[in-house]
Design an enzyme around this catalytic site. Structure first.
Site, short mmCIF file in Angstrom:
data_model
loop_
_atom_site.label_atom_id
_atom_site.label_comp_id
_atom_site.label_asym_id
_atom_site.label_seq_id
_atom_site.Cartn_x
_atom_site.Cartn_y
_atom_site.Cartn_z
N CYS A 20 0.82 -1.21 0.00
CA CYS A 20 0.00 0.00 0.00
C CYS A 20 0.86 1.27 0.00
O CYS A 20 1.43 1.63 -1.02
CB CYS A 20 -0.99 -0.05 1.16
SG CYS A 20 -2.40 1.06 0.97
N HIS A 63 -3.13 -5.40 1.40
CA HIS A 63 -2.52 -5.74 2.70
C HIS A 63 -2.58 -7.24 2.96
O HIS A 63 -3.54 -7.73 3.56
CB HIS A 63 -3.27 -5.02 3.83
CG HIS A 63 -3.11 -3.54 3.82
ND1 HIS A 63 -2.17 -2.89 4.57
CD2 HIS A 63 -3.78 -2.57 3.13
CE1 HIS A 63 -2.26 -1.58 4.36
NE2 HIS A 63 -3.22 -1.37 3.49
N GLU A 91 -0.96 -8.86 5.07
CA GLU A 91 -0.77 -9.08 6.51
C GLU A 91 -2.08 -9.02 7.28
O GLU A 91 -2.13 -9.40 8.45
CB GLU A 91 0.24 -8.07 7.07
CG GLU A 91 -0.27 -6.67 7.32
CD GLU A 91 -0.44 -5.80 6.07
OE1 GLU A 91 -0.83 -4.63 6.24
OE2 GLU A 91 -0.21 -6.26 4.94
#
Length: 193
Positions: free
Chosen positions: A80, A171, A173
């Site tokens: 990002c 993202h 994660e």
């Protein structure tokens, strides 16, 4: 394996947890000495505010050291805001941060926070992957034929690899799937070999 995670602002903890669960040691990079005192095998640039992160990199005198590490081949995973920091060009914006990734990105391309969404898409080599987009950019233009497109969402480029740089609009994660982080660790193993 020791990975430096830019911890100036943004969603770095989630990357840290995912990488630690995969057996990596993580060093939070908050000041120049964190870079200088650790022999790093890789870097992570998390999501957050790219303008703030870029400004802090310069104010904390970390900018040149990080740029040199990337240019010398140290593997980096950028998500990002991290993608924006690496990009050679930002659409309708004169700002240039590190400029190591030959792409043109469009900031906040998917709208504001309320425009955030999660959607499955095909990630090259991994198949279906759940992608979380939060005020995400996307890649408008590839500026070097060596940039490999890894994923698209609604015909927009959202993941690329260029040499040692793995850069994503979304993202990874934020979900449970750690396969992209595994790909990153494999890049590091090849770099170390």
């Amino acid at each position: 394996m020791k990975i430096g995670i830019l911890a100036l602002q943004g969603a770095f903890i989630e990357h840290e947890k995912m990488l630690q669960n995969l057996g990596a040691q993580c060093i939070e990079l908050r000041k120049k000495s964190d870079l200088r005192e650790n022999q790093l095998d890789g870097l992570v640039f998390p999501g957050g505010e790219s303008t703030v992160q870029g400004k802090l990199l310069k104010e904390l005198d970390m900018f040149d050291d990080i740029k040199n590490l990337i240019e010398k081949g140290l593997p980096i995973l950028a998500t990002c805001a991290g993608l924006i920091l690496l990009a050679e060009q930002i659409s309708k914006d004169k700002t240039l941060h590190l400029g190591t990734l030959p792409v043109k990105v469009k900031r906040n391309a998917y709208g504001r926070q309320l425009g955030s969404f999660v959607k499955k898409g095909d990630f090259q080599g991994l198949g279906d992957f759940e992608m979380t987009f939060i005020r995400a950019p996307y890649i408008e233009e590839i500026k070097n034929p060596q940039v490999k497109i890894l994923a698209k969402m609604d015909e927009k480029i959202v993941a690329v690899q260029y040499k040692n740089q793995l850069a994503l609009s979304f993202h990874p994660e934020m979900g449970e799937d750690n396969r992209i982080h595994q790909v990153f660790l494999e890049m590091i193993r090849k770099y170390r070999a």
